[in-house]
Write a protein that holds these residues in place. Sequence first.
Motif, short mmCIF file in Angstrom:
data_model
loop_
_atom_site.label_atom_id
_atom_site.label_comp_id
_atom_site.label_asym_id
_atom_site.label_seq_id
_atom_site.Cartn_x
_atom_site.Cartn_y
_atom_site.Cartn_z
N GLN A 150 0.83 -1.21 0.00
CA GLN A 150 0.00 0.00 0.00
C GLN A 150 0.86 1.26 0.00
O GLN A 150 0.53 2.23 -0.68
N GLN A 151 1.97 1.25 0.72
CA GLN A 151 2.88 2.41 0.72
C GLN A 151 3.47 2.63 -0.68
O GLN A 151 3.56 3.78 -1.13
N VAL A 152 3.84 1.56 -1.33
CA VAL A 152 4.40 1.67 -2.69
C VAL A 152 3.34 2.21 -3.63
O VAL A 152 3.61 3.12 -4.43
N ILE A 153 2.12 1.68 -3.55
CA ILE A 153 1.04 2.16 -4.42
C ILE A 153 0.75 3.64 -4.16
O ILE A 153 0.61 4.43 -5.10
N ASP A 154 0.68 4.01 -2.90
CA ASP A 154 0.41 5.42 -2.55
C ASP A 154 1.48 6.34 -3.13
O ASP A 154 1.17 7.42 -3.63
N GLU A 155 2.73 5.92 -3.08
CA GLU A 155 3.82 6.72 -3.66
C GLU A 155 3.69 6.79 -5.17
O GLU A 155 3.85 7.86 -5.77
#
Length: 104
Positions: A10-15
Motif C-alpha cells: 500500500q505504501q508503494v502504491i500510494d507513492e
Amino acid sequence: MKLSDLKTSQQVIDERRKDPAFRAEWDRTAFARDVALRIVKYREDNGLTQTALARMVGMTQSVIARLESGDQPPSIATLAKLSKGTGMSFDIKITHGAVEFITA
C-alpha cells in the motif's frame, strides 16, 4: 536491508499514485481488480481450482485466469455467467464513464 525496512504494498502504491500516468492506469483497472479479487476469494473460500470454477460457470480455465489477472474489466455478460454459476452478486454503478461496485 532488513525486512522491517521494506515498504508495504500500500505504501508503494500510494507513492506511485503521485505519478499521473500510474494513477490513470490504476484508476482505469480498479473495477477489473475488484472483480479479480472477488473471484480469487470465492475460489479460495470454496476450495476450487480455476478449472473447477470454469466448469461451474461454463467458461474455460483461461478465461478465469484472465479475469483473475485484473488487467481488463469483464463484460456484463461475463459477470452474469459468474453470478448464475456461483451465486456471487455484482452490484455495480456506472457514472461519468467509471464503473464501481456498490457496497452495502
